[in-house]
Design a protein around this motif. Structure first.
Motif, PDB file in Angstrom:
ATOM      1  N   UNK A   1     -38.640 -27.770  46.416  1.00  0.00           N
ATOM      2  CA  UNK A   1     -39.928 -27.256  47.322  1.00  0.00           C
ATOM      3  C   UNK A   1     -40.044 -28.565  48.665  1.00  0.00           C
ATOM      4  N   UNK A   2     -39.482 -29.522  48.805  1.00  0.00           N
ATOM      5  CA  UNK A   2     -39.080 -30.187  49.943  1.00  0.00           C
ATOM      6  C   UNK A   2     -38.051 -30.153  50.940  1.00  0.00           C
ATOM      7  N   UNK A   3     -36.516 -29.273  50.061  1.00  0.00           N
ATOM      8  CA  UNK A   3     -35.523 -29.025  50.692  1.00  0.00           C
ATOM      9  C   UNK A   3     -36.032 -27.735  51.190  1.00  0.00           C
ATOM     10  N   UNK A   4     -36.472 -26.565  51.006  1.00  0.00           N
ATOM     11  CA  UNK A   4     -36.620 -25.526  51.641  1.00  0.00           C
ATOM     12  C   UNK A   4     -37.599 -25.688  52.689  1.00  0.00           C
ATOM     13  N   UNK A   5     -38.723 -26.451  52.558  1.00  0.00           N
ATOM     14  CA  UNK A   5     -39.838 -26.239  53.647  1.00  0.00           C
ATOM     15  C   UNK A   5     -39.186 -26.871  54.890  1.00  0.00           C
ATOM     16  N   UNK A   6     -38.232 -27.795  54.706  1.00  0.00           N
ATOM     17  CA  UNK A   6     -38.057 -29.023  55.778  1.00  0.00           C
ATOM     18  C   UNK A   6     -36.761 -27.954  56.563  1.00  0.00           C
TER      19      UNK A   6
ATOM     20  N   UNK B   1     -40.052 -16.204  60.727  1.00  0.00           N
ATOM     21  CA  UNK B   1     -40.949 -17.189  59.797  1.00  0.00           C
ATOM     22  C   UNK B   1     -41.692 -16.105  58.863  1.00  0.00           C
ATOM     23  N   UNK B   2     -42.100 -14.841  59.706  1.00  0.00           N
ATOM     24  CA  UNK B   2     -42.231 -13.980  59.028  1.00  0.00           C
ATOM     25  C   UNK B   2     -42.014 -13.282  57.583  1.00  0.00           C
ATOM     26  N   UNK B   3     -40.243 -13.365  58.371  1.00  0.00           N
ATOM     27  CA  UNK B   3     -39.508 -12.896  56.279  1.00  0.00           C
ATOM     28  C   UNK B   3     -39.303 -14.185  55.800  1.00  0.00           C
ATOM     29  N   UNK B   4     -39.418 -15.873  56.432  1.00  0.00           N
ATOM     30  CA  UNK B   4     -38.366 -16.741  55.453  1.00  0.00           C
ATOM     31  C   UNK B   4     -39.586 -17.102  55.152  1.00  0.00           C
ATOM     32  N   UNK B   5     -41.187 -17.373  55.710  1.00  0.00           N
ATOM     33  CA  UNK B   5     -42.327 -17.889  55.118  1.00  0.00           C
ATOM     34  C   UNK B   5     -42.313 -17.408  52.911  1.00  0.00           C
ATOM     35  N   UNK B   6     -42.462 -15.883  53.028  1.00  0.00           N
ATOM     36  CA  UNK B   6     -42.299 -15.641  51.996  1.00  0.00           C
ATOM     37  C   UNK B   6     -41.439 -15.925  50.899  1.00  0.00           C
TER      38      UNK B   6
END
Length: 289
Positions: free
Chosen positions: A143-148, A29-34
């Protein structure tokens, strides 16, 4: 890119328990979230700004996401990972259709006499491509696609029974990417000049490795400064070649827009000669590696 790297470094540090070595699963998550946040920011900017910069930034951001999902492929469901990377490619292609017109316009501008007559029609075609890009990205709900996608990957990794050392995992994935690049360099070194696909494979493989080094640099064992320097050279030289090849193809595929114009022949002649020059330059770089 530097801002993103700082965010990643900070989140990775925050997720590391005191005295414990972080796992690849917990660090994902530390790599992907940003990267997800940045891609969403770029997608929003595309709807408000018609200039080339937001489209280019979005395409790069999606390519980085695709490389990150490739890096974590061994830890994720294979089918879901393949579908997710295909989605990133689809969205990047949607943004890229307009970006390709921007590059062609920039290249044609180098010949003032040709640009004076061709640019208005090219700009018009670029406007049509931008409308299509915006519609595709809007319908996709980026936005929805990437967050999902981030949520699903996080859930899968956080519920995994086994844990892999982040450093060992990063070292292995970088090593795999390095071997792939070496194979493609060897293949391209023996390919005919007309075999652009072999050169294109070097560019794609080099870009993926560069992204991985940027992701994992804080945790990798050993120094990778030398290979990173070479990768920057590859990306610059092979990227310049790709711009010419893509622009020549785009112009040929849209000849109807400029039917009857002698300037089209002049532009194609210049692009063809420039392609040969840049192909020689790319081949020269390969011989030095």
């Amino acid at each position: 890119m530097k801002r993103e790297s700082r965010k990643i470094d900070k989140r990775a540090a925050d997720s590391k328990p005191a005295g414990a070595e972080p796992s690849a699963e917990s660090a994902f998550a530390s790599f992907a979230a940003p990267l997800v946040d940045h891609a969403i920011e770029c997608a929003n900017a595309v709807h408000d700004d018609a200039s080339p910069e937001p489209l280019h930034a979005l395409r790069v951001s999606l390519r980085r996401l695709r490389s990150l999902w490739w890096a974590f492929e061994p830890l994720l469901d294979k089918g879901e990972n393949t579908r997710q990377r295909a989605l990133y490619k689809y969205l990047a292609t949607a943004a890229g259709k307009t970006r390709d017109w921007d590059i062609l316009i920039e290249l044609i501008a180098q010949d003032e006499s040709v640009a004076r007559k061709m640019t208005p029609k090219l700009v018009e075609a670029r406007g049509g491509a931008l409308a299509t890009s915006r519609e595709t990205l809007s319908n996709a709900d980026v936005k929805q696609l990437l967050q999902d996608a981030l949520t699903r990957a996080n859930k899968e990794l956080n519920t995994a029974h086994e844990r892999v050392s982040l450093q060992k995992f990063a070292d292995r994935r970088v090593a795999t990417s390095e071997r792939s690049l070496k194979k493609r360099i060897k293949r391209a070194s023996h390919a005919k000049r007309s075999n652009y696909a072999a050169f294109h494979d070097v560019r794609k493989s080099g870009k993926k490795l560069r992204y991985l080094l940027e992701f994992f640099e804080p945790v990798l064992s050993g120094s990778h400064k030398r290979i990173l320097k070479r990768l920057i050279q590859i990306q610059k030289r092979f990227g310049a070649l790709n711009d010419i090849v893509a622009s020549e193809m785009l112009l040929r595929d849209n000849m109807g827009l400029l039917a009857g114009s002698s300037d089209t022949d002049a532009a194609l002649h210049w692009l063809r000669n420039e392609r040969k020059r840049r192909m020689r330059a790319a081949a020269g770089l390969l011989r030095k590696m």
